[in-house]
Design an enzyme around this catalytic site. Structure first.
Site, mmCIF file in Angstrom:
data_model
loop_
_atom_site.group_PDB
_atom_site.id
_atom_site.type_symbol
_atom_site.label_atom_id
_atom_site.label_comp_id
_atom_site.label_asym_id
_atom_site.label_seq_id
_atom_site.Cartn_x
_atom_site.Cartn_y
_atom_site.Cartn_z
ATOM 1 N N SER A 109 5.415 -6.850 3.439
ATOM 2 C CA SER A 109 6.016 -7.161 4.741
ATOM 3 C C SER A 109 6.798 -8.486 4.661
ATOM 4 C CB SER A 109 4.918 -7.256 5.794
ATOM 5 O OG SER A 109 3.976 -8.229 5.406
ATOM 6 N N CYS B 184 9.570 1.894 3.438
ATOM 7 C CA CYS B 184 10.512 0.813 3.752
ATOM 8 C C CYS B 184 11.931 1.354 3.902
ATOM 9 C CB CYS B 184 10.479 -0.262 2.690
ATOM 10 S SG CYS B 184 11.143 0.300 1.134
ATOM 11 N N PHE C 281 0.819 -1.218 0.000
ATOM 12 C CA PHE C 281 0.000 0.000 0.000
ATOM 13 C C PHE C 281 0.847 1.261 0.000
ATOM 14 C CE2 PHE C 281 1.024 0.053 4.506
ATOM 15 C CZ PHE C 281 1.083 1.416 4.763
ATOM 16 N N GLU D 127 -4.981 -3.798 -1.821
ATOM 17 C CA GLU D 127 -6.432 -3.556 -1.772
ATOM 18 C C GLU D 127 -6.761 -2.324 -0.930
ATOM 19 O OE1 GLU D 127 -4.588 -5.872 -0.420
ATOM 20 O OE2 GLU D 127 -5.604 -7.059 1.133
ATOM 21 N N ARG D 128 -5.720 -1.718 -0.286
ATOM 22 C CA ARG D 128 -6.010 -0.541 0.539
ATOM 23 C C ARG D 128 -6.015 0.747 -0.286
ATOM 24 N NH1 ARG D 128 -1.775 -1.882 5.159
ATOM 25 N NH2 ARG D 128 -1.978 -4.121 4.897
HETATM 26 P P1 NAD Z 1 1.614 -6.532 3.158
HETATM 27 O O1 NAD Z 1 2.634 -7.599 3.258
HETATM 28 O O2 NAD Z 1 0.488 -6.520 4.135
HETATM 29 O O3 NAD Z 1 0.905 -6.580 1.714
HETATM 30 C C1 NAD Z 1 1.665 -6.618 0.517
HETATM 31 C C2 NAD Z 1 0.857 -7.349 -0.548
HETATM 32 O O4 NAD Z 1 0.629 -8.695 -0.112
HETATM 33 C C3 NAD Z 1 -0.518 -6.735 -0.811
HETATM 34 O O5 NAD Z 1 -0.764 -6.751 -2.186
HETATM 35 C C4 NAD Z 1 -1.464 -7.661 -0.056
HETATM 36 O O6 NAD Z 1 -2.728 -7.762 -0.665
HETATM 37 C C5 NAD Z 1 -0.767 -8.999 -0.100
HETATM 38 N N1 NAD Z 1 -1.045 -9.821 1.085
HETATM 39 C C6 NAD Z 1 -1.305 -9.397 2.341
HETATM 40 N N2 NAD Z 1 -1.499 -10.440 3.176
HETATM 41 C C7 NAD Z 1 -1.345 -11.559 2.421
HETATM 42 C C8 NAD Z 1 -1.411 -12.965 2.716
HETATM 43 N N3 NAD Z 1 -1.677 -13.407 3.942
HETATM 44 N N4 NAD Z 1 -1.193 -13.831 1.726
HETATM 45 C C9 NAD Z 1 -0.917 -13.397 0.481
HETATM 46 N N5 NAD Z 1 -0.838 -12.087 0.148
HETATM 47 C C10 NAD Z 1 -1.050 -11.174 1.098
HETATM 48 O O7 NAD Z 1 2.407 -5.144 3.162
HETATM 49 P P2 NAD Z 1 1.811 -3.678 3.230
HETATM 50 O O8 NAD Z 1 1.298 -3.422 4.601
HETATM 51 O O9 NAD Z 1 0.915 -3.412 2.075
HETATM 52 O O10 NAD Z 1 3.137 -2.805 2.979
HETATM 53 C C11 NAD Z 1 4.011 -2.423 4.005
HETATM 54 C C12 NAD Z 1 5.201 -3.362 4.098
HETATM 55 O O11 NAD Z 1 5.880 -3.394 2.856
HETATM 56 C C13 NAD Z 1 6.240 -2.914 5.109
HETATM 57 O O12 NAD Z 1 6.715 -4.033 5.796
HETATM 58 C C14 NAD Z 1 7.331 -2.292 4.248
HETATM 59 O O13 NAD Z 1 8.625 -2.284 4.842
HETATM 60 C C15 NAD Z 1 7.283 -3.178 3.053
HETATM 61 N N6 NAD Z 1 7.880 -2.537 1.880
HETATM 62 C C16 NAD Z 1 9.082 -3.012 1.442
HETATM 63 C C17 NAD Z 1 9.697 -2.409 0.343
HETATM 64 C C18 NAD Z 1 11.017 -2.946 -0.170
HETATM 65 O O14 NAD Z 1 11.358 -2.655 -1.304
HETATM 66 N N7 NAD Z 1 11.749 -3.711 0.614
HETATM 67 C C19 NAD Z 1 9.082 -1.338 -0.293
HETATM 68 C C20 NAD Z 1 7.857 -0.894 0.186
HETATM 69 C C21 NAD Z 1 7.251 -1.505 1.274
#
Ligand code: NAD
Length: 500
Positions: free
Chosen positions: A227, A282, A150, A177-178
């Site tokens: 994450s 991140c 998101f 989806e957010r």
């Molecule tokens: P998230 O892991 O909750 O979601 C990321 C994606 O995974 C979304 O599209 C979501 O729909 C999907 N998802 C969520 N739960 C799932 C599940 N149980 N099974 C399968 N798919 C699932 O992350 P977020 O809250 O959207 O984003 C924030 C996180 O992303 C933070 O931890 C941040 O550090 C990380 N991030 C990392 C980078 C990088 O390049 N390392 C860049 C941006 C964000």
């Protein structure tokens, strides 16, 4: 009034058919502004089938023509910058200038991908043997997919689909989806730029859509950002299904402040890198590590009033807002809970933003800026990625102790050192086991023509995002050995051929 969002399939907005929806909020007011359809496995399957049908013609289109679509896309992004930023801020909560940065950091990767024809060139060895030439070519993997978080709803989708599409693939994007509106707008712009229908599909959804992508036989490569637990899950399940997978996870980025650092510069850096986008980056700095008690005292003395003075407001409140609300009520509760835990664990809360209320926006997901001092390694606020406007200060007795903190941390996305000493900076750059390192630069996000990726639990897989690595990830190498014998043909060879 809540609107119903769609998927983008075959160049059209398509309503969801699963009957499942996620609420999309305006984080500043706390109101539900739209409903995001959550795709079923059957909807993912239909999108993949039409992508697979469209891909061969796109893959056979010459790379310069493909690049021209991106060239046009860049100009359309610039044309619609205000509209994109407004839609992004309204769903994410970040300020409008920051939302523009989100779009621009994606646009820069689109610009880089205009050079795809050069990056897709193969290698050639003339006369590798008698009458034998050997050459390699980079071919698209076919259908690739991207699952994005998101916090950068414009930039990260573009980091994924621009190189994949420039390399001749069709792409299935599963955004967060957010905040799904901007990814849908990007797909419309790609169509306006001349992309054939079916080459970029946006399938909105949650775990069900992600699992359908990971198990789908036709999808050859998956890029994920989010994450760490989900990154690890996606990597394990995707690679078990035989796909090429790259997953980028969470972070806990340390910034070391040496006794000789320019303290005003370090404080400016910490305020921006710790609290920009409400810490939902991140590459945010979440841990400040001053070296020596005198450095720490000076840092806190200068930092605390700056943190107290930060302007927190909705994105619509003007250009001087420092940061806005968090993305959801759940994120707000989680961050406030972690701050409470830090206090219980004995850290010193120098600036307490827990009581922050925004007049007229009492239901918004705001958290005031928080600054901790005297944080130790065993505390939850040190171990967990907070992803909110909370900066923890860990006092280190020496440079080695500060370096050790960053090295021992399970995450390895970013780290920075602030110093005037070239020798210390050089030592830090050489020894630290982290993917992106800043020297007097707090958020060392590489530009589009370099690559972006963390180490340790911040990255799974072996190729980074954007830059030349992206073209390696979205293509497969085929190597051809060709012989055009002249004269008398020889008989069959039964031993392994050697180029002697
Ligand atoms: P998230 O892991 O909750 O979601 C990321 C994606 O995974 C979304 O599209 C979501 O729909 C999907 N998802 C969520 N739960 C799932 C599940 N149980 N099974 C399968 N798919 C699932 O992350 P977020 O809250 O959207 O984003 C924030 C996180 O992303 C933070 O931890 C941040 O550090 C990380 N991030 C990392 C980078 C990088 O390049 N390392 C860049 C941006 C964000």
């Amino acid at each position: 009034m809540t609107t119903e969002l769609t998927h983008w399939i075959d160049g059209k907005h398509v309503k969801g058919t699963s009957g499942r929806f996620a609420d999309v909020y305006n984080p500043a007011t706390g109101e539900v502004q739209s409903k995001c359809p959550l795709a079923s496995a059957a909807e993912v399957d239909a999108a993949v089938a039409s992508a697979a049908k469209a891909q061969p013609a796109w893959g056979a289109t010459n790379p310069q023509r493909r690049a021209r679509v991106l060239m046009k896309f860049v100009s359309l992004l610039n044309r619609d910058m205000d509209k994109l930023a407004e839609a992004l801020s309204k769903e994410h909560g970040k300020t409008v200038p920051d939302a523009k940065g989100d779009v621009i950091r994606g646009l820069e990767v689109a610009e880089f991908c205009i050079g795809a024809p050069h990056l897709l060139k193969g290698e050639y060895t003339e006369s590798a043997g008698p009458g034998i030439d050997m050459y390699s070519m980079r071919q698209p993997v076919g259908v690739a997919a991207g699952i994005t978080p998101f916090n950068f709803p414009a930039m990260i989708p573009m980091w994924k689909f621009c190189p994949a599409i420039a390399a001749g693939n069709a792409f299935i994007l599963k955004p967060s989806e957010r905040d799904p509106s901007v990814p849908l707008m990007l797909a419309e712009l790609m169509q306006e730029a001349g992309l054939p229908d079916g080459i970029l599909q946006v399938v909105n959804g949650d775990k069900e859509a992600v699992d359908a992508i990971l198990d789908h036989e036709t999808i050859a490569a998956v890029g994920f950002v989010g994450s760490t637990p989900i990154a690890h899950y996606v990597y394990s399940r995707g690679t078990a299904a035989g796909k090429r997978v790259q997953c980028f996870g969470g972070a806990k980025n340390h910034m070391i402040i040496m006794p000789d650092a320019d303290m005003d510069q370090a404080v400016d850096a910490l305020v921006g890198a710790g609290y920009g986008a409400a810490g939902e980056r991140c590459m945010a700095v979440s841990v400040a590590v001053p070296v020596g008690e005198a450095t720490a005292d000076k840092l806190i003395e200068k930092l605390a009033p700056r943190v107290e003075a930060l302007k927190i407001a909705p994105y619509s409140a003007g250009a001087d807002v420092d940061f806005g609300p968090l993305v959801t009520r759940a994120a707000q509760k989680r961050v406030l809970g972690l701050v409470d835990r830090g206090v219980e664990e004995g850290a010193k809360l120098v600036v307490d933003g827990r009581g922050f209320r925004m007049q007229g926006y009492e239901d918004g997901f705001f958290v005031g800026a928080c600054l901790f001092d005297d944080v130790t390694k065993d505390m939850d606020i040190y171990k967990e990625e907070i992803f909110g406007p909370v900066l923890s200060t860990v006092r280190a007795g020496s440079y080695e102790e500060a370096l050790g903190l960053a090295m021992d941390n399970e995450y390895g996305n970013g780290a920075a050192i602030f110093t005037r000493d070239g020798d210390a900076a050089r030592d830090f750059v050489n020894r630290v086991n982290i993917g992106m390192v800043g020297v007097n630069v707090p958020i060392p996000v590489p530009l589009a023509y370099h690559t972006f990726g963390g180490w340790k639990k911040s990255g799974f897989g072996d190729l980074n995002q954007h830059g030349p690595d992206a073209f390696r990830f979205y293509t497969r190498t085929k190597t051809v050995t060709a012989r055009w014998p002249s004269g008398v043909k020889e008989g069959a060879e039964f031993s392994i051929p050697l180029m002697q």
